[in-house]
Motif scaffolding. Structure first.
Motif, PDB file in Angstrom:
ATOM      1  N   VAL A 385       0.874  -1.162   0.000  1.00  0.00           N
ATOM      2  CA  VAL A 385       0.000   0.000   0.000  1.00  0.00           C
ATOM      3  C   VAL A 385       0.910   1.210   0.000  1.00  0.00           C
ATOM      4  O   VAL A 385       1.850   1.282   0.780  1.00  0.00           O
ATOM      5  N   ILE A 386       0.652   2.141  -0.921  1.00  0.00           N
ATOM      6  CA  ILE A 386       1.496   3.326  -0.999  1.00  0.00           C
ATOM      7  C   ILE A 386       0.734   4.514  -0.426  1.00  0.00           C
ATOM      8  O   ILE A 386      -0.372   4.836  -0.865  1.00  0.00           O
ATOM      9  N   ILE A 387       1.347   5.115   0.580  1.00  0.00           N
ATOM     10  CA  ILE A 387       0.714   6.227   1.272  1.00  0.00           C
ATOM     11  C   ILE A 387       1.633   7.439   1.222  1.00  0.00           C
ATOM     12  O   ILE A 387       2.724   7.411   1.792  1.00  0.00           O
ATOM     13  N   GLY A 388       1.194   8.451   0.493  1.00  0.00           N
ATOM     14  CA  GLY A 388       1.946   9.703   0.429  1.00  0.00           C
ATOM     15  C   GLY A 388       1.004  10.846   0.731  1.00  0.00           C
ATOM     16  O   GLY A 388      -0.145  10.630   1.099  1.00  0.00           O
ATOM     17  N   GLU A 389       1.507  12.047   0.551  1.00  0.00           N
ATOM     18  CA  GLU A 389       0.669  13.203   0.838  1.00  0.00           C
ATOM     19  C   GLU A 389      -0.548  13.228  -0.074  1.00  0.00           C
ATOM     20  O   GLU A 389      -1.665  13.526   0.354  1.00  0.00           O
ATOM     21  N   ARG A 390      -0.316  12.897  -1.348  1.00  0.00           N
ATOM     22  CA  ARG A 390      -1.423  12.873  -2.312  1.00  0.00           C
ATOM     23  C   ARG A 390      -2.554  11.986  -1.806  1.00  0.00           C
ATOM     24  O   ARG A 390      -3.723  12.366  -1.842  1.00  0.00           O
ATOM     25  N   GLU A 391      -2.182  10.807  -1.327  1.00  0.00           N
ATOM     26  CA  GLU A 391      -3.189   9.842  -0.908  1.00  0.00           C
ATOM     27  C   GLU A 391      -3.951  10.339   0.317  1.00  0.00           C
ATOM     28  O   GLU A 391      -5.160  10.191   0.415  1.00  0.00           O
TER      29      GLU A 391
END
Length: 429
Positions: A385-391
RNA sequence: GUGAGCGUGGCCAAGUUUGGUUAAGGCGCCAGGUUGUGGCCCUGGAGAUCGAGGGUUCGAAUCCCUUCGCUCACCCCA
Protein backbone atom coordinates in the motif's frame (compact mmCIF):
# COMPACT_ATOMS: atom_id res chain seq x y z
CA UNK A 1 33.43 -14.77 14.46
CA UNK A 2 35.58 -13.71 17.34
CA UNK A 3 36.51 -16.18 20.02
CA UNK A 4 34.89 -14.19 22.78
CA UNK A 5 31.48 -14.11 21.12
CA UNK A 6 28.86 -16.47 22.40
CA UNK A 7 27.88 -19.42 20.28
CA UNK A 8 25.05 -21.89 20.51
CA UNK A 9 26.31 -24.71 22.77
CA UNK A 10 27.79 -27.77 21.17
CA UNK A 11 25.23 -30.05 19.65
CA UNK A 12 22.51 -27.38 19.64
CA UNK A 13 21.54 -25.11 16.83
CA UNK A 14 19.39 -22.19 15.90
CA UNK A 15 16.55 -22.96 13.58
CA UNK A 16 16.59 -19.81 11.49
CA UNK A 17 13.50 -18.45 9.74
CA UNK A 18 14.47 -20.07 6.45
CA UNK A 19 14.52 -23.49 8.08
CA UNK A 20 11.19 -23.11 9.84
CA UNK A 21 9.20 -24.22 6.82
CA UNK A 22 10.31 -27.83 6.99
CA UNK A 23 9.99 -27.91 10.73
CA UNK A 24 6.44 -26.63 10.66
CA UNK A 25 5.64 -29.02 7.82
CA UNK A 26 6.74 -32.02 9.87
CA UNK A 27 5.17 -30.86 13.12
CA UNK A 28 1.90 -30.15 11.41
CA UNK A 29 1.82 -33.48 9.62
CA UNK A 30 2.68 -35.20 12.88
CA UNK A 31 -0.09 -33.61 14.88
CA UNK A 32 -2.53 -34.31 12.05
CA UNK A 33 -1.51 -37.96 12.00
CA UNK A 34 -1.90 -38.14 15.76
CA UNK A 35 -5.31 -36.50 15.60
CA UNK A 36 -6.43 -38.83 12.84
CA UNK A 37 -5.84 -41.79 15.16
CA UNK A 38 -7.23 -40.07 18.24
CA UNK A 39 -3.94 -39.52 20.05
CA UNK A 40 -4.34 -36.50 22.28
CA UNK A 41 -1.48 -34.19 22.99
CA UNK A 42 0.40 -34.28 26.24
CA UNK A 43 3.26 -32.05 27.40
CA UNK A 44 5.49 -33.26 30.18
CA UNK A 45 8.19 -31.24 31.95
CA UNK A 46 11.56 -30.68 30.34
CA UNK A 47 13.24 -32.18 33.38
CA UNK A 48 12.26 -35.02 35.66
CA UNK A 49 13.51 -36.78 38.73
CA UNK A 50 16.70 -38.47 37.54
CA UNK A 51 15.51 -41.73 39.04
CA UNK A 52 12.63 -41.94 36.58
CA UNK A 53 14.99 -42.61 33.71
CA UNK A 54 17.24 -44.91 35.69
CA UNK A 55 14.25 -47.04 36.69
CA UNK A 56 12.34 -46.65 33.47
CA UNK A 57 14.89 -46.70 30.68
CA UNK A 58 17.41 -48.91 32.48
CA UNK A 59 20.55 -48.03 34.34
CA UNK A 60 22.90 -49.95 32.10
CA UNK A 61 21.62 -48.35 28.91
CA UNK A 62 23.94 -45.89 27.24
CA UNK A 63 21.26 -43.25 27.33
CA UNK A 64 21.11 -43.25 31.09
CA UNK A 65 24.68 -44.27 31.80
CA UNK A 66 26.45 -41.59 29.81
CA UNK A 67 24.13 -39.43 27.77
CA UNK A 68 21.86 -37.87 30.30
CA UNK A 69 22.13 -34.25 31.45
CA UNK A 70 21.81 -34.72 35.18
CA UNK A 71 22.22 -32.02 37.80
CA UNK A 72 21.34 -31.12 41.34
CA UNK A 73 19.08 -28.11 41.69
CA UNK A 74 19.44 -25.51 44.40
CA UNK A 75 17.25 -27.51 46.71
CA UNK A 76 19.36 -30.62 46.29
CA UNK A 77 17.03 -32.63 44.06
CA UNK A 78 18.70 -34.74 41.41
CA UNK A 79 17.12 -33.98 38.06
CA UNK A 80 17.66 -35.04 34.47
CA UNK A 81 16.78 -33.24 31.28
CA UNK A 82 14.39 -35.60 29.53
CA UNK A 83 16.37 -37.90 27.19
CA UNK A 84 13.28 -39.65 25.86
CA UNK A 85 9.53 -39.36 26.07
CA UNK A 86 8.06 -42.68 27.06
CA UNK A 87 9.06 -42.81 30.71
CA UNK A 88 7.73 -39.28 31.41
CA UNK A 89 4.42 -40.05 29.71
CA UNK A 90 4.06 -43.21 31.77
CA UNK A 91 4.93 -41.28 34.90
CA UNK A 92 2.23 -38.80 34.05
CA UNK A 93 -0.22 -41.61 33.35
CA UNK A 94 0.39 -42.91 36.84
CA UNK A 95 0.51 -39.58 38.61
CA UNK A 96 -2.81 -38.46 37.19
CA UNK A 97 -4.58 -41.76 37.58
CA UNK A 98 -5.17 -42.11 33.87
CA UNK A 99 -6.06 -45.75 34.39
CA UNK A 100 -9.38 -44.35 35.54
CA UNK A 101 -9.98 -43.02 32.07
CA UNK A 102 -11.42 -45.21 29.39
CA UNK A 103 -8.67 -47.64 28.40
CA UNK A 104 -6.62 -47.57 26.31
CA UNK A 105 -5.35 -44.01 26.55
CA UNK A 106 -3.84 -42.58 23.41
CA UNK A 107 -1.30 -39.77 23.78
CA UNK A 108 1.20 -37.96 21.61
CA UNK A 109 3.92 -35.41 22.21
CA UNK A 110 6.32 -33.30 20.23
CA UNK A 111 9.06 -31.69 22.22
CA UNK A 112 12.81 -31.44 22.70
CA UNK A 113 14.94 -34.22 24.18
CA UNK A 114 18.46 -33.91 25.51
CA UNK A 115 21.32 -36.34 25.17
CA UNK A 116 24.95 -35.72 25.89
CA UNK A 117 26.42 -37.29 22.76
CA UNK A 118 29.11 -36.23 20.39
CA UNK A 119 27.24 -34.38 17.70
CA UNK A 120 27.29 -35.57 14.14
CA UNK A 121 25.08 -35.55 11.08
CA UNK A 122 21.54 -36.23 12.25
CA UNK A 123 22.57 -36.34 15.88
CA UNK A 124 22.17 -33.45 18.25
CA UNK A 125 22.36 -32.87 21.97
CA UNK A 126 19.03 -31.16 21.82
CA UNK A 127 16.70 -32.92 19.43
CA UNK A 128 13.02 -32.79 18.77
CA UNK A 129 10.95 -35.93 18.87
CA UNK A 130 7.43 -36.67 17.85
CA UNK A 131 6.13 -39.65 19.77
CA UNK A 132 2.92 -41.52 20.41
CA UNK A 133 1.99 -43.87 23.24
CA UNK A 134 -1.03 -46.08 23.67
CA UNK A 135 -1.38 -47.33 27.20
CA UNK A 136 -3.73 -49.94 28.56
CA UNK A 137 -4.19 -52.30 25.67
CA UNK A 138 -2.13 -55.42 25.00
CA UNK A 139 -3.84 -56.40 21.79
CA UNK A 140 -1.62 -56.79 18.72
CA UNK A 141 -4.06 -54.71 16.68
CA UNK A 142 -2.84 -51.79 18.73
CA UNK A 143 0.76 -52.56 17.78
CA UNK A 144 -0.30 -52.48 14.16
CA UNK A 145 -2.12 -49.20 14.70
CA UNK A 146 0.96 -47.52 16.11
CA UNK A 147 3.08 -48.78 13.25
CA UNK A 148 0.49 -47.65 10.75
CA UNK A 149 0.49 -44.19 12.29
CA UNK A 150 4.24 -43.84 11.95
CA UNK A 151 4.40 -45.43 8.53
CA UNK A 152 1.57 -43.26 7.27
CA UNK A 153 3.13 -40.09 8.60
CA UNK A 154 6.33 -40.63 6.65
CA UNK A 155 4.35 -41.55 3.56
CA UNK A 156 2.15 -38.47 3.87
CA UNK A 157 5.23 -36.30 4.14
CA UNK A 158 6.19 -37.66 0.73
CA UNK A 159 9.15 -39.75 1.81
CA UNK A 160 9.78 -42.83 -0.25
CA UNK A 161 11.91 -45.94 0.01
CA UNK A 162 11.33 -46.40 3.72
CA UNK A 163 11.88 -49.82 5.24
CA UNK A 164 10.03 -51.13 8.26
CA UNK A 165 12.10 -53.52 10.36
CA UNK A 166 10.27 -55.70 12.80
CA UNK A 167 11.10 -58.14 15.53
CA UNK A 168 9.76 -59.57 18.77
CA UNK A 169 12.05 -59.93 21.73
CA UNK A 170 9.57 -61.83 23.90
CA UNK A 171 8.48 -61.12 27.44
CA UNK A 172 9.65 -62.04 30.95
CA UNK A 173 8.22 -65.51 30.45
CA UNK A 174 10.24 -66.45 27.42
CA UNK A 175 13.08 -63.99 27.08
CA UNK A 176 15.25 -65.57 29.78
CA UNK A 177 15.13 -68.84 27.89
CA UNK A 178 16.09 -67.08 24.70
CA UNK A 179 18.91 -65.15 26.35
CA UNK A 180 20.17 -68.41 27.78
CA UNK A 181 20.12 -69.98 24.34
CA UNK A 182 21.91 -67.01 22.91
CA UNK A 183 24.52 -67.11 25.63
CA UNK A 184 25.02 -70.80 25.10
CA UNK A 185 25.48 -70.24 21.40
CA UNK A 186 28.10 -67.55 21.94
CA UNK A 187 29.89 -69.36 24.72
CA UNK A 188 30.31 -72.38 22.50
CA UNK A 189 32.07 -70.08 20.06
CA UNK A 190 33.84 -67.89 22.57
CA UNK A 191 37.14 -67.89 20.74
CA UNK A 192 35.41 -66.67 17.60
CA UNK A 193 34.41 -63.45 19.32
CA UNK A 194 37.12 -61.08 18.19
CA UNK A 195 35.38 -57.99 19.41
CA UNK A 196 36.23 -56.98 23.01
CA UNK A 197 33.04 -55.02 23.46
CA UNK A 198 31.04 -58.10 22.58
CA UNK A 199 32.90 -60.27 25.06
CA UNK A 200 31.60 -57.89 27.68
CA UNK A 201 28.12 -57.87 26.24
CA UNK A 202 28.00 -61.62 26.52
CA UNK A 203 28.03 -61.17 30.26
CA UNK A 204 26.19 -57.88 30.74
CA UNK A 205 23.60 -57.67 27.98
CA UNK A 206 23.65 -60.59 25.54
CA UNK A 207 20.79 -59.23 23.47
CA UNK A 208 22.96 -56.39 22.35
CA UNK A 209 25.37 -58.83 20.78
CA UNK A 210 22.89 -59.03 17.97
CA UNK A 211 23.05 -55.48 16.76
CA UNK A 212 26.81 -55.24 16.80
CA UNK A 213 28.07 -53.74 13.56
CA UNK A 214 31.58 -55.12 13.84
CA UNK A 215 32.51 -57.13 10.75
CA UNK A 216 34.01 -59.92 12.82
CA UNK A 217 30.73 -60.38 14.64
CA UNK A 218 28.57 -60.56 11.58
CA UNK A 219 29.13 -64.22 10.86
CA UNK A 220 28.27 -65.14 14.42
CA UNK A 221 25.11 -63.05 14.34
CA UNK A 222 24.14 -64.60 11.04
CA UNK A 223 23.57 -68.04 12.49
CA UNK A 224 22.72 -67.03 16.05
CA UNK A 225 19.42 -68.32 17.39
CA UNK A 226 16.60 -65.87 16.75
CA UNK A 227 14.23 -64.63 19.39
CA UNK A 228 11.20 -65.43 17.27
CA UNK A 229 11.97 -69.13 17.52
CA UNK A 230 12.04 -68.91 21.29
CA UNK A 231 8.82 -67.02 21.90
CA UNK A 232 6.39 -68.52 24.39
CA UNK A 233 2.91 -69.40 23.21
CA UNK A 234 1.44 -66.03 24.21
CA UNK A 235 4.20 -63.98 22.62
CA UNK A 236 4.08 -66.11 19.54
CA UNK A 237 0.34 -65.64 19.16
CA UNK A 238 0.78 -61.91 19.63
CA UNK A 239 3.49 -61.84 17.01
CA UNK A 240 1.52 -63.81 14.46
CA UNK A 241 -1.52 -61.68 14.88
CA UNK A 242 0.53 -58.52 14.50
CA UNK A 243 1.91 -59.79 11.20
CA UNK A 244 -1.57 -60.64 10.06
CA UNK A 245 -2.74 -57.12 10.93
CA UNK A 246 0.09 -55.54 9.01
CA UNK A 247 -0.72 -57.73 6.06
CA UNK A 248 -4.32 -56.59 6.26
CA UNK A 249 -3.12 -52.99 6.27
CA UNK A 250 -0.77 -53.77 3.39
CA UNK A 251 2.17 -52.39 5.28
CA UNK A 252 5.32 -54.07 4.05
CA UNK A 253 7.73 -55.14 6.77
CA UNK A 254 11.03 -56.91 6.99
CA UNK A 255 11.72 -59.32 9.80
CA UNK A 256 15.00 -58.52 11.43
CA UNK A 257 16.09 -60.86 14.16
CA UNK A 258 18.97 -58.56 15.02
CA UNK A 259 16.71 -55.71 15.99
CA UNK A 260 16.81 -55.47 19.78
CA UNK A 261 16.90 -51.73 20.58
CA UNK A 262 18.85 -50.05 23.31
CA UNK A 263 16.21 -49.27 25.88
CA UNK A 264 15.55 -51.86 28.54
CA UNK A 265 11.81 -51.40 28.78
CA UNK A 266 10.88 -53.08 25.51
CA UNK A 267 8.94 -56.32 25.44
CA UNK A 268 7.58 -58.26 22.50
CA UNK A 269 7.22 -55.98 19.50
CA UNK A 270 10.12 -53.76 18.49
CA UNK A 271 10.35 -51.88 15.20
CA UNK A 272 12.31 -49.28 13.30
CA UNK A 273 11.80 -47.35 10.11
CA UNK A 274 14.90 -46.52 8.11
CA UNK A 275 15.33 -44.48 4.94
CA UNK A 276 16.82 -45.80 1.67
CA UNK A 277 20.52 -45.10 2.00
CA UNK A 278 20.40 -45.80 5.71
CA UNK A 279 23.73 -44.94 7.26
CA UNK A 280 24.51 -45.41 10.91
CA UNK A 281 22.39 -42.42 11.85
CA UNK A 282 19.65 -43.81 9.68
CA UNK A 283 16.79 -44.68 11.94
CA UNK A 284 14.20 -41.94 11.79
CA UNK A 285 11.42 -43.59 13.73
CA UNK A 286 11.57 -46.41 16.23
CA UNK A 287 9.54 -47.91 19.01
CA UNK A 288 8.14 -50.96 20.64
CA UNK A 289 5.96 -52.46 23.29
CA UNK A 290 6.77 -51.82 26.94
CA UNK A 291 4.39 -53.96 28.94
CA UNK A 292 6.63 -53.91 32.02
CA UNK A 293 7.49 -50.23 32.18
CA UNK A 294 4.61 -48.88 34.22
CA UNK A 295 5.06 -51.56 36.82
CA UNK A 296 8.77 -50.80 36.81
CA UNK A 297 8.14 -47.20 37.81
CA UNK A 298 5.65 -48.01 40.52
CA UNK A 299 2.30 -48.72 38.91
CA UNK A 300 0.29 -51.85 38.53
CA UNK A 301 1.03 -53.98 35.46
CA UNK A 302 -0.18 -52.02 32.44
CA UNK A 303 0.66 -52.71 28.82
CA UNK A 304 1.77 -50.00 26.44
CA UNK A 305 3.33 -49.42 23.07
CA UNK A 306 4.62 -46.40 21.22
CA UNK A 307 7.30 -44.91 19.05
CA UNK A 308 9.45 -41.82 18.77
CA UNK A 309 10.50 -40.12 15.55
CA UNK A 310 13.38 -37.69 15.17
CA UNK A 311 12.10 -34.46 13.68
CA UNK A 312 15.57 -33.34 12.54
CA UNK A 313 16.18 -36.69 10.88
CA UNK A 314 12.88 -36.55 9.09
CA UNK A 315 13.77 -33.08 7.83
CA UNK A 316 17.17 -34.33 6.74
CA UNK A 317 15.47 -36.98 4.65
CA UNK A 318 12.99 -34.53 3.21
CA UNK A 319 15.92 -32.45 2.07
CA UNK A 320 17.74 -35.47 0.70
CA UNK A 321 14.68 -36.48 -1.26
CA UNK A 322 14.24 -32.89 -2.38
CA UNK A 323 10.79 -32.57 -0.91
CA UNK A 324 10.10 -28.87 -0.34
CA UNK A 325 8.03 -27.53 2.50
CA UNK A 326 4.74 -26.16 1.26
CA UNK A 327 4.98 -22.42 0.78
CA UNK A 328 2.52 -20.34 2.72
CA UNK A 329 0.15 -18.72 0.34
CA UNK A 330 -1.42 -15.96 2.39
CA UNK A 331 -1.42 -12.26 1.73
CA UNK A 332 1.20 -10.10 3.33
CA UNK A 333 0.98 -6.38 2.97
CA UNK A 334 3.76 -3.88 3.12
CA UNK A 335 2.80 -0.34 4.06
CA UNK A 336 4.99 2.13 2.24
CA UNK A 337 4.78 5.68 3.49
CA UNK A 338 6.29 9.02 2.54
CA UNK A 339 6.55 11.70 5.15
CA UNK A 340 5.60 11.96 8.82
CA UNK A 341 1.83 12.20 8.26
CA UNK A 342 1.89 9.19 6.01
CA UNK A 343 3.83 7.26 8.62
CA UNK A 344 1.15 7.88 11.23
CA UNK A 345 -1.51 6.95 8.74
CA UNK A 346 0.33 3.74 7.88
CA UNK A 347 0.70 2.88 11.55
CA UNK A 348 -3.04 3.00 12.10
CA UNK A 349 -3.89 1.34 8.80
CA UNK A 350 -1.57 -1.53 9.71
CA UNK A 351 -3.32 -1.93 13.00
CA UNK A 352 -6.71 -2.06 11.31
CA UNK A 353 -5.54 -4.55 8.71
CA UNK A 354 -4.15 -6.89 11.34
CA UNK A 355 -7.35 -6.77 13.31
CA UNK A 356 -9.09 -7.96 10.15
CA UNK A 357 -6.61 -10.84 9.93
CA UNK A 358 -4.36 -9.37 7.28
CA UNK A 359 -0.64 -9.54 8.06
CA UNK A 360 0.81 -6.07 7.58
CA UNK A 361 4.37 -4.81 7.80
CA UNK A 362 5.39 -1.21 8.20
CA UNK A 363 8.11 -0.20 5.74
CA UNK A 364 11.33 1.15 7.22
CA UNK A 365 10.94 4.87 7.72
CA UNK A 366 12.97 7.52 5.96
CA UNK A 367 13.69 5.56 2.82
CA UNK A 368 12.77 6.30 -0.75
CA UNK A 369 9.67 4.66 -2.12
CA UNK A 370 11.92 2.58 -4.32
CA UNK A 371 13.79 1.29 -1.32
CA UNK A 372 10.57 0.58 0.53
CA UNK A 373 9.23 -1.48 -2.35
CA UNK A 374 12.54 -3.29 -2.65
CA UNK A 375 12.08 -4.14 0.99
CA UNK A 376 8.59 -5.41 0.17
CA UNK A 377 10.05 -7.86 -2.32
CA UNK A 378 12.73 -9.08 0.01
CA UNK A 379 10.24 -9.85 2.77
CA UNK A 380 8.07 -11.50 0.10
CA UNK A 381 5.09 -9.26 0.60
CA UNK A 382 2.27 -9.96 -1.80
CA UNK A 383 0.92 -6.43 -1.78
CA UNK A 384 2.08 -2.95 -1.05
CA UNK A 385 0.00 0.00 0.00
CA UNK A 386 1.50 3.33 -1.00
CA UNK A 387 0.71 6.23 1.27
CA UNK A 388 1.95 9.70 0.43
CA UNK A 389 0.67 13.20 0.84
CA UNK A 390 -1.42 12.87 -2.31
CA UNK A 391 -3.19 9.84 -0.91
CA UNK A 392 -3.86 11.42 2.43
CA UNK A 393 -5.31 14.50 0.80
CA UNK A 394 -7.47 12.64 -1.69
CA UNK A 395 -8.39 9.81 0.66
CA UNK A 396 -7.48 7.34 -2.08
CA UNK A 397 -4.72 4.85 -1.48
CA UNK A 398 -2.66 2.90 -3.97
CA UNK A 399 -2.88 -0.86 -3.56
CA UNK A 400 -0.19 -2.58 -5.57
CA UNK A 401 -0.32 -6.29 -6.28
CA UNK A 402 3.34 -7.15 -6.30
CA UNK A 403 3.05 -10.58 -7.84
CA UNK A 404 1.14 -9.32 -10.85
CA UNK A 405 2.58 -5.80 -11.06
CA UNK A 406 -0.86 -4.28 -11.07
CA UNK A 407 -2.21 -1.50 -8.95
CA UNK A 408 -5.41 0.32 -8.30
CA UNK A 409 -6.63 3.32 -6.36
CA UNK A 410 -9.00 2.53 -3.53
CA UNK A 411 -10.57 4.26 -0.61
CA UNK A 412 -9.28 3.19 2.76
CA UNK A 413 -12.44 1.19 3.39
CA UNK A 414 -12.40 -0.59 0.06
CA UNK A 415 -8.75 -1.35 0.43
CA UNK A 416 -9.23 -3.05 3.78
CA UNK A 417 -12.27 -4.91 2.50
CA UNK A 418 -10.38 -6.09 -0.55
CA UNK A 419 -7.36 -7.34 1.41
CA UNK A 420 -9.51 -8.99 4.06
CA UNK A 421 -11.74 -10.76 1.56
CA UNK A 422 -11.73 -14.57 1.73
CA UNK A 423 -10.08 -15.06 -1.65
CA UNK A 424 -7.09 -13.14 -0.42
CA UNK A 425 -6.76 -15.31 2.65
CA UNK A 426 -5.24 -18.47 1.24
CA UNK A 427 -4.00 -19.62 4.63
CA UNK A 428 -5.44 -22.94 5.74
CA UNK A 429 -4.22 -22.60 9.29
C1' G B 1 35.03 -42.15 25.07
C1' U B 2 38.08 -43.09 19.96
C1' G B 3 39.67 -41.40 15.03
C1' A B 4 39.93 -38.02 10.73
C1' G B 5 39.19 -33.31 8.27
C1' C B 6 38.50 -28.13 8.60
C1' G B 7 38.55 -22.82 10.83
C1' U B 8 39.68 -16.01 5.89
C1' G B 9 33.66 -9.96 6.45
C1' G B 10 26.40 -12.21 7.96
C1' C B 11 26.95 -16.53 4.09
C1' C B 12 29.99 -19.11 0.05
C1' A B 13 34.93 -18.60 -0.65
C1' A B 14 40.47 -17.37 -3.70
C1' G B 15 45.10 -16.94 -1.56
C1' U B 16 48.43 -21.27 2.50
C1' U B 17 52.59 -26.14 -1.07
C1' U B 18 57.00 -21.69 -3.47
C1' G B 19 56.25 -16.06 3.69
C1' G B 20 56.67 -9.77 0.81
C1' U B 21 53.19 -3.30 -1.31
C1' U B 22 45.95 -1.21 0.34
C1' A B 23 43.56 -9.84 1.86
C1' A B 24 40.44 -11.51 -4.75
C1' G B 25 35.55 -12.71 -6.29
C1' G B 26 30.31 -14.06 -5.55
C1' C B 27 25.76 -13.82 -2.44
C1' G B 28 23.49 -10.73 1.03
C1' C B 29 23.08 -5.61 3.13
C1' C B 30 22.76 -0.01 2.25
C1' A B 31 22.61 3.95 -1.40
C1' G B 32 22.16 5.90 -6.30
C1' G B 33 20.69 5.09 -11.79
C1' U B 34 16.41 12.69 -11.89
C1' U B 35 11.24 14.61 -10.06
C1' G B 36 6.57 9.01 -5.53
C1' U B 37 6.90 2.44 -7.72
C1' G B 38 9.74 -3.53 -6.26
C1' G B 39 11.58 -8.31 -8.26
C1' C B 40 16.24 -8.17 -13.50
C1' C B 41 20.44 -5.05 -14.78
C1' C B 42 24.37 -1.18 -13.91
C1' U B 43 27.35 1.92 -10.47
C1' G B 44 29.03 3.08 -5.69
C1' G B 45 29.45 2.13 -0.36
C1' A B 46 29.76 -0.23 4.42
C1' G B 47 31.70 -4.62 6.50
C1' A B 48 37.79 -9.05 8.09
C1' U B 49 43.02 -7.07 13.59
C1' C B 50 42.64 -14.13 8.09
C1' G B 51 39.29 -18.81 15.32
C1' A B 52 42.55 -17.40 19.73
C1' G B 53 47.46 -17.12 22.22
C1' G B 54 52.62 -17.51 21.69
C1' G B 55 57.06 -18.22 18.62
C1' U B 56 60.45 -17.89 14.07
C1' U B 57 61.52 -13.72 10.62
C1' C B 58 63.40 -7.30 8.31
C1' G B 59 58.36 -9.04 7.11
C1' A B 60 53.15 -14.33 8.26
C1' A B 61 46.43 -15.53 6.48
C1' U B 62 50.76 -18.27 4.66
C1' C B 63 56.22 -21.69 8.68
C1' C B 64 56.43 -23.88 14.12
C1' C B 65 54.06 -24.77 19.05
C1' U B 66 49.76 -24.44 22.19
C1' U B 67 44.68 -23.86 22.65
C1' C B 68 39.53 -23.28 21.42
C1' G B 69 35.74 -24.26 18.04
C1' C B 70 33.22 -26.71 14.00
C1' U B 71 32.28 -30.94 10.83
C1' C B 72 32.33 -36.08 9.67
C1' A B 73 32.97 -41.18 11.11
C1' C B 74 33.14 -45.07 15.14
C1' C B 75 30.09 -45.97 19.42
C1' C B 76 25.06 -45.17 20.77
C1' C B 77 20.43 -43.55 19.30
C1' A B 78 15.46 -40.46 16.93
Amino acid sequence: MSASAFQAPRGTRDVLPDAQGHKRFVELAASRAAAAFGYERIDTPTFEDAGLFVRGVGETTDIVEKETYTFKDRGGDLLSLRPEGTAPVCRSYLQHGMRNRAQPVRLHYICPMFRYDRPQAGRYRELSQFGVEIIGDADPAVDAEVIELGWGLLRDLGLSGMALLLNSIGDPACRPRYVAALREYYEARADAIAHDECRRRLKSNPLRLLDCKEASCRALIQSAPSSIEHLCAECSAHWNELLACLDQLRIPYRLDSRLVRGLDYYTRTVFEITPPGAGSQGTILAGGRYDGLIEQIGGSPTPGIGFAAGVERIILNLQEQKIPAPADAGTKVLLAHLGPDAKKFALVLGSDLRSRGVPAILAPAGRSLKAQLRYASSVSATHAVIIGEREIESGTLVLRDLAHSRQQNLSRRDLIASLASPVMQGQPQ
